[in-house]
Design a protein around this motif. Structure first.
Motif, short mmCIF file in Angstrom:
data_model
loop_
_atom_site.label_atom_id
_atom_site.label_comp_id
_atom_site.label_asym_id
_atom_site.label_seq_id
_atom_site.Cartn_x
_atom_site.Cartn_y
_atom_site.Cartn_z
N GLN A 56 0.84 -1.20 0.00
CA GLN A 56 0.00 0.00 0.00
C GLN A 56 0.87 1.25 0.00
N LEU A 57 1.93 1.20 0.79
CA LEU A 57 2.83 2.35 0.85
C LEU A 57 3.43 2.63 -0.53
N SER A 58 3.80 1.55 -1.18
CA SER A 58 4.39 1.69 -2.51
C SER A 58 3.39 2.31 -3.47
N GLU A 59 2.14 1.81 -3.41
CA GLU A 59 1.11 2.36 -4.29
C GLU A 59 0.83 3.81 -3.96
N GLN A 60 0.82 4.09 -2.65
CA GLN A 60 0.56 5.46 -2.21
C GLN A 60 1.64 6.40 -2.75
N ALA A 61 2.88 5.95 -2.65
CA ALA A 61 3.97 6.79 -3.12
C ALA A 61 3.78 7.13 -4.59
N VAL A 62 3.41 6.12 -5.37
CA VAL A 62 3.22 6.35 -6.81
C VAL A 62 2.04 7.28 -7.04
N ALA A 63 0.94 7.03 -6.32
CA ALA A 63 -0.26 7.84 -6.54
C ALA A 63 0.00 9.30 -6.19
N PHE A 64 0.62 9.53 -5.04
CA PHE A 64 0.90 10.90 -4.62
C PHE A 64 1.81 11.59 -5.64
N THR A 65 2.83 10.86 -6.07
CA THR A 65 3.80 11.48 -6.97
C THR A 65 3.18 11.78 -8.33
#
Lengths: 485, 306
Positions: A56-65
């Motif tokens: 989830q953190l990885s997906e979040q990082a991508v989504a935010f960026t």
């Protein structure tokens, strides 16, 4: 046998596990199970949770960026650095996980960033988005945490690259919180488990402890004891079986006691009859046979006097001598059968005379010591029994011991009388002798002692002589009776 | 016992399969040690700096002008840099200060720039044989409005504060009705680009907007759905087309060279492709008088900047 565990470890385990009581075993089982389950579940949940949260953190990082990259395009193209800076700051403030955000131009020059008063060394070169990828995430180590650094090209890379750093601190915190909660639950369940185990143990061991008490009571001869039946399980059945066993044992014991009483009565009867018979024969010998022999001797004396110088005189003297000898023998026999001294003068004097008689007849030195019997007469059956015991003991010494010296010690106290018969003879192995049929003498002593609730103790070793300890209790009433007499 | 062991083994294997926290790729960064950013030195070659007024959004501009910039770079054999700003005024400021050499500006920006600091015409684009454009009054296709009158007390989107087609002309129309935009419309806002004004109307964010006819046609070509979502209720008389200008600071030789490049652009294949990307046919010479009608209306409207 389990092939995984060497037998020696199993044995060792059993030595330890077998030594503790059932309560500890059950608590051990419960605790072991709870802890094993709790730890396994905690571990597994932690694994799965961390997997999911890191994904989830990885997906979040991508989504935010990607969001940042989309919104950064216009400010970059119109060179609105302030708006760009504001956008980065807003991104950082609105997402607590975001550690930093910055934007570089296509030549990797930093256009705007969220750091205050400088820019970390090497950070802009640490990650980059390739032309064919929409984003690229790399994990950076800092002193405190790991950072998911994601790069997303802005405006297909023509306006530069947006970079965002997401910390895993919150993820770790969540994982630790969940793990802690699970462990706490495990501990709480363990506490409940211990309570349950204690209760269970009580349920289980209560009937067992009852059975132990019952076994001890039965061992002490209490056959009326009954174990309470708590439940209709295996232990309940055991309780039933145990109660039936106690009942059967009780019956058997009652029968045994009855038989024993019969035997004692029988033996007592036999001994009494023997004594009476001896007394009668002794009286007969003394009153009738001795009188007849005395008359015969007087007759022969008269005959001897009347035919002096007669040819038959030598023959008469010879006959009178034989008759005198027979009278002595009859007298001795009478005394041995039932010394009237015993009835008339008491036990010490009777024994003393008996010993004197023995000294005369056999080459043996016999000592006698009597204490506590001055002016005291014991009940007749005890005196008779002790007299017979001493008689039997001395007979044994003469017959078997090959002793030079024997000693007899009699001590009378208020509640018991103790007789010790010792010799310096060859002795014997007690275990070899005690139950053999040939030693009726010892058996007779024992029987006589036991009839009077007393006991015989034998100390002997081959080559070291023999000691017999005979102890007979004096009942209070008989003692009182004695003093009154 | 054996089953227990099997269970245990299964657990262990399951545990081994599940991954722990992803391991880093070995890059360590000290976020606390902050260094000053390197100073960026100018390179030896001075690039030709081209500014495009924000007729369309910055991204739209960057995309559609890329071929033109490539063409200029190759023809002039020097790097070309695109400089964008949010407002027309900022672009005019860049031209005035000489920070950019060439600019594609809006009609009113040219009028203002010409009158204030002598912004010079370089060329004008030609579309469908004409070098004029119109201001189009657009409303959502489901709107009942037929004239500007019907937009009273509605929300109106202006493009740029000094845009001719997007602000000066609609203000002029409102003034003809005896109002000011503030009294006539319930609310107005700026989108700073024409394509965003079209989308503001198409999405129902604004009840009406005035846009550049060139941008409108071009936007409809690129997004056919827009034709269903917006419609034109008024078309202005023709005005001088937004021109290509140079800063008065640019040397005459340079000016001439740039003009030559633009005017002959349509003669090469690459040039035609660059023009096509912008929806233009070619560049032609254009006189200042072409902007007189627009200048007249601008004067009637008066100063728009408070």
């Amino acid at each position: 046998m389990n092939p995984f565990i060497p037998r020696k470890y199993l044995d060792h385990f059993w030595t330890v596990a077998g030594a503790v009581n059932i309560r500890i075993k059950i608590i051990g089982i419960v605790l072991g199970l709870v802890f094993l389950l709790g730890l396994a579940v905690t571990w597994q949940v932690r694994q799965l949770l961390s997997q999911a949260m890191y994904a989830q953190l990885s997906e979040q990082a991508v989504a935010f960026t990607r969001d940042l990259a989309a919104r950064a395009a216009d400010p970059i193209l119109i060179n609105d650095v302030y708006a760009l800076h504001q956008l980065l700051q807003d991104t950082r403030i609105n997402h607590p996980n975001v550690v930093y955000a910055f934007v570089v131009d296509p030549d990797n020059y930093v256009l705007a960033h969220t750091f205050n008063g400088g820019f970390p060394e090497n950070l802009s070169d640490a990650n980059s988005a390739t032309d064919d990828a929409y984003e690229h995430t790399t994990i950076l180590n800092t002193s405190e945490e790991q950072i998911w650094d994601t790069a997303v090209p802005v405006f297909e890379g023509r306006a530069g690259t947006a970079r965002l750093g997401l910390s895993d601190a919150q993820v770790l915190q969540t994982i630790d919180a969940v793990t802690g909660q699970l462990l706490l639950t495990t501990v709480m369940v363990s506490v409940i488990g211990i309570s349950a185990a204690v209760f269970l143990t009580w349920i289980l061991t209560r009937p067992l402890l009852d059975l132990v008490d019952a076994a001890q009571a039965v061992g002490n001869g209490n056959f009326s004891y009954r174990v309470t039946r708590w439940a209709d399980d295996e232990i309940g059945k055991l309780t039933d079986a145990f109660n039936s066993m106690i009942e059967a044992l009780g019956k058997a014991d009652a029968e045994r006691i009855e038989r024993e009483q019969s035997r004692v009565q029988y033996v007592h009867g036999v001994i009494t009859a023997q004594e009476d018979e001896r007394k009668r024969i002794a009286r007969e010998l003394h009153d009738s046979t001795s009188q007849s022999l005395t008359s015969l001797i007087i007759g022969l004396k008269t005959l001897e006097d009347n035919c002096q110088h007669c040819r038959k005189q030598t023959r008469v003297v010879e006959l009178r001598s034989i008759a005198g000898q027979t009278l002595d023998d009859v007298h001795t026999l009478s005394v041995q059968l039932r010394p009237s001294v015993l009835d008339d003068l008491g036990l010490p004097e009777a024994i003393r005379r008996h010993i004197a008689d023995y000294r005369k007849r056999y080459p043996i030195n016999i000592d006698l010591a009597v204490t506590g019997m001055d002016g005291i007469r014991l009940p007749t059956e005890i005196e008779t029994a002790l007299y017979r015991i001493v008689q039997e003991g001395l007979t044994n010494i003469i017959r078997h011991a090959e002793a030079h010296t024997a000693s007899i010690f009699i001590e009378c106290s208020t509640d018991k009388v103790l007789v010790v018969i010792e010799d310096d003879g060859k002795g014997f192995e007690i275990t070899n002798v005690q139950h053999q049929d040939g030693h009726l003498g010892l058996y007779g002593i024992q029987e006589r002692a036991e009839l009077l609730a007393g006991a015989l103790e034998i100390e002997s070793e081959p080559g070291r002589g023999t000691s017999l300890f005979i102890e007979i209790p004096l009942h209070t009433e008989s003692a009182e009776l004695q003093e009154n007499r | 016992m054996r089953y227990l062991w099997c269970l245990f083994l299964v657990l262990v294997i399951a545990g081994c399969n599940s991954t722990q926290a992803p391991t880093s790729e070995g890059v360590s960064i000290d976020l606390a040690s902050l260094q000053p950013l390197p100073v960026r030195y100018n390179e030896g070659v001075v690039p030709l700096r081209v500014s495009v007024a924000a007729v369309v959004s910055p991204r739209g501009t960057a995309e559609s002008y890329q071929l033109l910039l490539n063409y200029l770079s190759e023809t002039l054999d020097r790097p070309v840099e695109l400089v964008q700003r949010r407002t027309y005024q900022e672009t005019n400021d860049l031209v005035e200060s000489g920070e950019v050499d060439v600019a594609f500006v809006c009609t009113s920006a040219y009028i203002t720039g010409h009158d204030q600091f002598g912004m010079e015409l370089l060329a004008g684009p030609e579309v469908s044989g004409e070098s004029v454009y119109y201001s189009l009054l657009i409303v959502p296709s489901n709107s009942s409005a037929e004239t500007l009158q019907d937009l009273q007390n509605k929300v109106f989107a202006f493009t740029d504060p000094i845009s001719y087609s997007g602000r000066v002309y609609p203000t002029y129309l409102v003034q003809q009705l005896g109002h000011t935009p503030d009294s006539f419309f319930s609310r107005t806002f700026f989108t700073y680009s024409h394509d965003e004004a079209i989308y503001a109307v198409a999405d129902g964010l604004a009840d009406g907007a005035a846009v550049d006819s060139l941008v409108y046609d071009f936007a409809l070509e690129r997004d056919v759905t827009l034709a269903e979502r917006v419609r034109v209720i008024h078309r202005s008389p023709p005005f001088g087309i937004p021109p290509v200008v140079v800063s008065p600071n640019v040397r005459p030789q340079q000016q001439a060279l740039l003009q030559e490049v633009l005017l002959t652009m349509h003669e090469t294949q690459q040039g035609r492709e660059a023009l096509q990307a912008l929806g233009l046919e070619r560049f032609i010479l254009i006189e200042d008088s072409a902007y007189d009608s627009a200048r007249q209306i601008t004067e009637i409207v008066g100063s728009l900047i408070p």
